[in-house]
Design a protein around this motif. Structure first.
Motif, mmCIF file in Angstrom:
data_model
loop_
_atom_site.group_PDB
_atom_site.id
_atom_site.type_symbol
_atom_site.label_atom_id
_atom_site.label_comp_id
_atom_site.label_asym_id
_atom_site.label_seq_id
_atom_site.Cartn_x
_atom_site.Cartn_y
_atom_site.Cartn_z
ATOM 1 N N GLU A 51 29.816 70.809 53.361
ATOM 2 C CA GLU A 51 30.274 71.146 51.817
ATOM 3 C C GLU A 51 30.030 70.024 50.917
ATOM 4 O OE1 GLU A 51 34.328 72.903 51.904
ATOM 5 O OE2 GLU A 51 33.488 74.548 53.046
ATOM 6 N N VAL A 52 29.766 68.710 51.337
ATOM 7 C CA VAL A 52 29.834 67.486 50.393
ATOM 8 C C VAL A 52 28.490 67.870 49.430
ATOM 9 C CG1 VAL A 52 28.564 65.933 51.877
ATOM 10 C CG2 VAL A 52 30.512 65.091 50.280
ATOM 11 N N TRP A 53 27.772 68.520 49.777
ATOM 12 C CA TRP A 53 26.533 68.896 48.994
ATOM 13 C C TRP A 53 27.327 69.112 47.484
ATOM 14 C CZ3 TRP A 53 25.312 73.181 46.502
ATOM 15 C CH2 TRP A 53 26.002 74.269 46.859
ATOM 16 N N GLN A 54 28.357 70.006 47.478
ATOM 17 C CA GLN A 54 28.660 70.674 46.203
ATOM 18 C C GLN A 54 29.424 69.288 45.243
ATOM 19 O OE1 GLN A 54 31.273 74.154 46.267
ATOM 20 N NE2 GLN A 54 30.810 74.265 48.345
ATOM 21 N N ASN A 55 29.895 68.491 46.024
ATOM 22 C CA ASN A 55 30.324 67.329 45.024
ATOM 23 C C ASN A 55 29.109 66.563 44.598
ATOM 24 O OD1 ASN A 55 32.015 67.711 47.719
ATOM 25 N ND2 ASN A 55 33.430 66.883 46.368
ATOM 26 N N PHE A 56 28.135 66.401 45.215
ATOM 27 C CA PHE A 56 26.855 65.749 44.737
ATOM 28 C C PHE A 56 26.216 66.701 43.664
ATOM 29 C CE2 PHE A 56 27.323 63.308 48.819
ATOM 30 C CZ PHE A 56 27.358 62.103 48.337
ATOM 31 N N ALA A 57 26.184 68.079 43.885
ATOM 32 C CA ALA A 57 25.655 68.731 42.830
ATOM 33 C C ALA A 57 26.638 68.787 41.624
ATOM 34 C CB ALA A 57 25.531 70.215 43.444
ATOM 35 N N PHE A 90 34.708 66.514 42.696
ATOM 36 C CA PHE A 90 35.301 68.099 42.719
ATOM 37 C C PHE A 90 33.943 68.738 43.303
ATOM 38 C CE2 PHE A 90 37.866 65.565 39.769
ATOM 39 C CZ PHE A 90 39.058 66.539 39.735
ATOM 40 N N LYS A 91 34.268 69.850 44.126
ATOM 41 C CA LYS A 91 33.217 70.701 44.326
ATOM 42 C C LYS A 91 32.938 71.489 43.270
ATOM 43 C CE LYS A 91 34.908 70.850 49.161
ATOM 44 N NZ LYS A 91 34.893 69.348 49.223
ATOM 45 N N LEU A 92 31.623 72.419 43.433
ATOM 46 C CA LEU A 92 31.062 73.176 42.409
ATOM 47 C C LEU A 92 32.253 74.335 42.187
ATOM 48 C CD1 LEU A 92 27.450 73.531 43.614
ATOM 49 C CD2 LEU A 92 28.501 72.586 41.229
ATOM 50 N N THR A 93 32.747 74.624 42.911
ATOM 51 C CA THR A 93 34.047 75.781 42.736
ATOM 52 C C THR A 93 35.252 75.169 41.761
ATOM 53 O OG1 THR A 93 34.998 75.300 44.929
ATOM 54 C CG2 THR A 93 33.451 76.895 44.734
ATOM 55 N N GLN A 94 35.277 73.917 42.070
ATOM 56 C CA GLN A 94 36.457 73.056 41.193
ATOM 57 C C GLN A 94 35.915 72.535 39.948
ATOM 58 O OE1 GLN A 94 37.068 70.352 44.496
ATOM 59 N NE2 GLN A 94 39.040 71.395 45.015
ATOM 60 N N LEU A 95 34.640 72.504 39.569
ATOM 61 C CA LEU A 95 34.118 71.931 38.576
ATOM 62 C C LEU A 95 34.453 72.670 36.972
ATOM 63 C CD1 LEU A 95 32.317 69.641 37.364
ATOM 64 C CD2 LEU A 95 30.382 70.921 37.724
ATOM 65 N N PRO A 96 34.343 74.096 37.181
ATOM 66 C CA PRO A 96 34.994 74.577 35.865
ATOM 67 C C PRO A 96 36.464 74.353 35.502
ATOM 68 C CG PRO A 96 33.920 76.325 37.253
ATOM 69 C CD PRO A 96 34.160 75.046 38.009
ATOM 70 N N LEU A 97 37.153 74.019 36.419
ATOM 71 C CA LEU A 97 38.730 73.521 36.009
ATOM 72 C C LEU A 97 38.569 72.174 35.366
ATOM 73 C CD1 LEU A 97 41.792 73.640 36.095
ATOM 74 C CD2 LEU A 97 41.312 72.789 38.446
ATOM 75 N N GLY A 159 35.130 66.019 51.350
ATOM 76 C CA GLY A 159 34.637 66.027 52.859
ATOM 77 C C GLY A 159 35.742 66.840 53.486
ATOM 78 N N ALA A 160 36.988 67.264 52.970
ATOM 79 C CA ALA A 160 37.966 67.753 53.791
ATOM 80 C C ALA A 160 37.748 69.182 54.066
ATOM 81 C CB ALA A 160 39.524 67.292 53.456
ATOM 82 N N ALA A 161 37.896 69.805 55.185
ATOM 83 C CA ALA A 161 37.689 71.303 55.346
ATOM 84 C C ALA A 161 38.973 72.037 55.488
ATOM 85 C CB ALA A 161 36.662 71.927 56.479
ATOM 86 N N SER A 162 40.068 71.105 55.934
ATOM 87 C CA SER A 162 41.309 71.564 56.072
ATOM 88 C C SER A 162 42.094 71.572 55.119
ATOM 89 C CB SER A 162 41.864 70.839 57.262
ATOM 90 O OG SER A 162 42.004 69.437 56.896
ATOM 91 N N PRO A 163 43.365 72.279 54.886
ATOM 92 C CA PRO A 163 44.199 72.264 53.862
ATOM 93 C C PRO A 163 45.017 70.940 53.478
ATOM 94 C CG PRO A 163 44.764 73.906 55.571
ATOM 95 C CD PRO A 163 43.894 73.114 56.124
ATOM 96 N N PRO A 164 45.071 70.590 52.331
ATOM 97 C CA PRO A 164 45.717 69.536 51.824
ATOM 98 C C PRO A 164 47.017 68.749 52.853
ATOM 99 C CG PRO A 164 45.952 70.866 50.101
ATOM 100 C CD PRO A 164 45.302 71.463 51.038
ATOM 101 N N SER A 165 47.232 67.905 52.950
ATOM 102 C CA SER A 165 48.496 67.229 53.337
ATOM 103 C C SER A 165 49.725 67.323 52.686
ATOM 104 C CB SER A 165 48.267 65.806 54.088
ATOM 105 O OG SER A 165 48.151 65.066 52.936
ATOM 106 N N ALA A 166 50.864 67.093 53.194
ATOM 107 C CA ALA A 166 52.299 67.261 52.493
ATOM 108 C C ALA A 166 52.125 65.851 51.660
ATOM 109 C CB ALA A 166 53.272 67.157 53.453
#
Length: 180
Positions: A51-57, A90-97, A159-166
């Protein structure tokens, strides 16, 4: 745990860039460079995923649009480089925010700038030292505020595919408290 410190470092770096922009109306190239390097470290620590390609995009999209805005005199070169470096987180899905947060912060700064200019014209304060500082808005501040708001509202974990930590959630909440 290291990622939380790196995200905090991102917030501090972008804040320092905003402060430098206020004081000198320029943003040193060191800020975007360190932010990009920090992203690479965070991605390495968090684990490289497909998924890191989204960050570079996101980075390339913001840099491309920013280059057009720079060419038209709408944004400064330092603003474009800083915004693109931040977009890398930010991934592409987060970029609008991110774009919305930075744009809204920039709009608020522009309104504040207009208000202070009217105040100066009415004799309430001495005039600005030059045309550039009187007419420009330190957009690095908008980038800093928008970035912190976006970090607080999204899961910025390169690069994290898992939910964020506490700890990440705690940092998000701290940044949200600072913004509010």
């Amino acid at each position: 745990m290291e990622l939380n410190y790196l995200i905090l470092a991102l917030a501090l770096l972008v804040s320092a860039a905003g402060i430098q922009d206020v004081l000198s109306r320029r943003i040193s190239n060191i800020f975007p460079l360190v932010i990009v390097l920090l992203f690479l470290v965070a991605t390495t620590l968090g684990g490289w995923t497909a998924e890191v390609w989204q960050n570079f995009a996101s980075f390339l999209l913001v840099l491309s649009i920013g280059a057009i805005l720079f060419q038209r005199g709408i944004l400064g070169g330092g603003d474009v480089k800083l915004w693109a470096a931040v977009a890398l987180w930010f991934k592409l899905t987060q970029l609008p925010l991110l774009v919305l947060s930075i744009t809204l912060a920039g709009g608020i700064l522009a309104l504040l700038s207009l208000g202070t200019r009217r105040f100066r014209r009415s004799g309430g304060a001495r005039p600005a030292p030059s045309w550039k500082t009187a007419r420009s808005v330190p957009y690095g501040v908008a980038i800093a505020l928008g970035t912190m708001l976006s970090i607080a509202m999204s899961e910025v974990d390169p690069g994290a595919a898992s939910p964020p930590s506490a700890g990440h959630e705690q940092l998000n909440n701290s940044l949200l408290d600072m913004v509010e």
